[in-house]
Design an enzyme around this catalytic site. Structure first.
Site, short mmCIF file in Angstrom:
data_model
loop_
_atom_site.label_atom_id
_atom_site.label_comp_id
_atom_site.label_asym_id
_atom_site.label_seq_id
_atom_site.Cartn_x
_atom_site.Cartn_y
_atom_site.Cartn_z
N HIS A 22 -1.45 6.45 2.23
CA HIS A 22 -1.47 5.49 3.32
C HIS A 22 -1.30 6.29 4.61
CE1 HIS A 22 -1.19 1.36 4.79
NE2 HIS A 22 -0.44 1.88 5.74
N CYS A 57 0.78 -1.25 0.00
CA CYS A 57 0.00 0.00 0.00
C CYS A 57 0.81 1.29 0.00
CB CYS A 57 -0.94 0.02 1.20
SG CYS A 57 -1.95 -1.46 1.32
#
Length: 519
Positions: free
Chosen positions: A104, A50
């Site tokens: 993120h 991510c």
């Protein structure tokens, strides 16, 4: 007076969508968007995890330039003060808005999702996000667990809702505010599902009877897979339901029936996501914004569903690196919308009358990279396209290592189109991905090694014909890769081995590939 932008980023979504040829999934709203869009069937993320992937495509720089291979550093401090895509739009007169998981969260975006650099107002996070990993899944015994497979009764959930439902509501509210204020906007909406846990409203299970769910076509660990390439799916092993199965580390397979349940819940989570996307796009129509808003739909990376005996992301295989990518450009990818005509009427995934969603043009098979998103969106709305980065660009605030892919939009007159752009070999587009490892064999931290523990970097090159991967010695102290010290290699031919099961690296001369890899 340029176009607005709606950027939809999905967490861990591989292209299991009707518009990508999946026969099982029910994704009518995303398919409807695809029918009005240019769809790329060979789009790849630069690292299948991510934070590194998101920082890469939001800055337009590769992981070797952001120096983020884990979750634990902020590029502006650790690498260079790089402008981001939303920051560039903000500096060019757009109101930039973030809803859900776009950057993120955490140190890799300075604990603020890079506000105030990237966003005009502080980013929105759904209040129920904090319960994601709690024990909210009811087991057969009636007790609550933190399971991987987690269909729920939404009315029993905290706040009687789920994070992605809240994100859709907030995104629609912001569209309404923007419509009223008549300001140009760049709205990024980050959906959580189908990221684990596979927690979604239980009614979506009805769409996928277990007897219709097969195993992966290749659920075994390939004989010639180098051990360094294997990801041991540690995050899944930590969920209560998987823990209870007591499978051996690292290669012990999950029981077939449980593999089917994971696959069933992944599909169910995709249909739940499709419903959210449908509601969001329907609101764009309701507000009369469909003819003035570019819509991009993509994901941060894919997710293995048992292929090669692997689960989750954390690898260089297509199943982990390939993402959906589509661009809706009013009047360009579709005929101009008549006032009152609807582009995105909401489609109910449970309706039996769905029939076939209109097929758009065939997807373009050109190989493209997510790092190109920044340049592409700038070009689509008529902003000056940021310049290509020089070889070393730590000191350059605004430049991009991806080139705009707008040249591939008009597929009827498909040029070979490599107009002197970044890293084009013999007119052959290439997608680069990479993945770090702490050791040559699978360890508990192989999926997510911290920077200081990285010893090997797997550099992977994907063209229309092959995927070529070299696992080379890497020094985390000075971020250097040593291509003279190759620990292992992989070569898969797309035509004869589309699932990447037969590594022919050791019986092929690959000097030519090696030269290309070094660019």
């Amino acid at each position: 007076d340029g176009m607005n932008v709606l950027l939809i980023v999905v967490d861990d979504l591989r292209p299991v969508l009707g518009c990508y040829g999946d026969k099982l999934v029910k994704s009518p709203n995303i398919d409807q968007l695809a029918s009005q869009s240019v769809v790329f069937s060979n789009a790849f993320a630069q690292q299948a995890v991510c934070a590194p992937s998101r920082v890469s495509f939001l800055t337009g720089r590769r992981p070797d330039t952001t120096r983020l291979y884990d979750f634990y550093s902020y590029w502006r401090v650790h690498a260079g003060n790089y402008s981001t895509m939303p920051q560039y739009f903000k500096e060019n007169g757009y109101v930039t808005l973030s809803v859900g998981k776009v950057f993120h969260p955490g140190v890799s975006s300075n604990y603020t999702d890079d506000y105030p650099y990237s966003w005009s107002v502080p980013p929105f996070h759904p209040s129920t996000e904090k319960y994601e990993n709690d024990k909210t899944c009811r087991g057969k015994d009636g007790k609550l667990y933190a399971n991987l497979v987690c269909p729920v009764d939404v009315s029993e959930m905290p706040g009687a809702t789920l994070p992605d439902i809240q994100s859709t509501e907030e995104a629609i509210r912001l569209l309404d505010v923007m419509k009223t204020s008549k300001q140009k906007f760049f709205l990024a909406v980050g959906y959580h599902k189908p990221h684990i846990p596979l927690r979604y409203p239980q009614e979506f299970l009805k769409l996928y009877p277990l007897e219709n769910i097969t195993l992966a076509p290749d659920p075994w660990v390939p004989e010639k897979l180098p051990s360094v390439a294997y990801n041991p799916w540690t995050d899944i092993r930590q969920r209560d339901d998987v823990k209870a199965l007591n499978v051996s580390f690292p290669y012990g397979p999950l029981p077939d029936d449980f593999q089917r349940q994971i696959r069933q819940s992944y599909y169910a989570a995709v249909s739940y996501l499709d419903m959210q996307v449908g509601l969001l796009l329907n609101a764009l129509d309701d507000l009369g914004l469909s003819n003035s808003t570019v819509v991009v739909f993509t994901a941060d990376h894919g997710w293995s569903l048992g292929e090669h005996g692997e689960w989750a992301k954390y690898s260089n295989f297509d199943v982990a690196t390939r993402v959906p990518l589509m661009f809706y450009v009013p009047g360009k990818t579709t005929s101009a919308v008549s006032q009152g005509g609807r582009v995105f009427p909401y489609l109910d995934p449970f309706s039996h009358t769905l029939g076939l969603v209109p097929q758009g043009k065939l997807p373009t098979t050109k190989v493209v990279e997510l790092v190109s998103l920044f340049a592409t969106l700038a070009e689509l709305v008529g902003l000056h396209v940021p310049p290509a980065c020089p070889e070393t660009s730590f000191h350059v605030a605004l430049c991009t290592e991806g080139s705009s892919i707008v040249r591939y939009f008009n597929t009827s007159a498909e040029k070979d189109g490599c107009d002197g752009t970044y890293r084009c070999f013999d007119k052959e587009p290439v997608a680069f991905s990479q993945y770090p490892r702490p050791a040559d064999t699978p360890q508990w931290n192989s999926d997510k090694p911290k920077l200081k523990d990285i010893r090997i970097m797997g550099y992977s090159m994907r063209t229309i014909d092959y995927r070529y991967t070299l696992w080379v010695q890497f020094n985390p102290n000075n971020f250097s890769a040593n291509f003279a010290d190759v620990h292992a290699g992989e070569l898969y031919m797309v035509d004869t081995d589309p699932n990447q099961d037969y590594n022919i690296y050791n019986n092929t001369s690959h000097g030519g590939f090696f030269k290309k890899m070094l660019g």
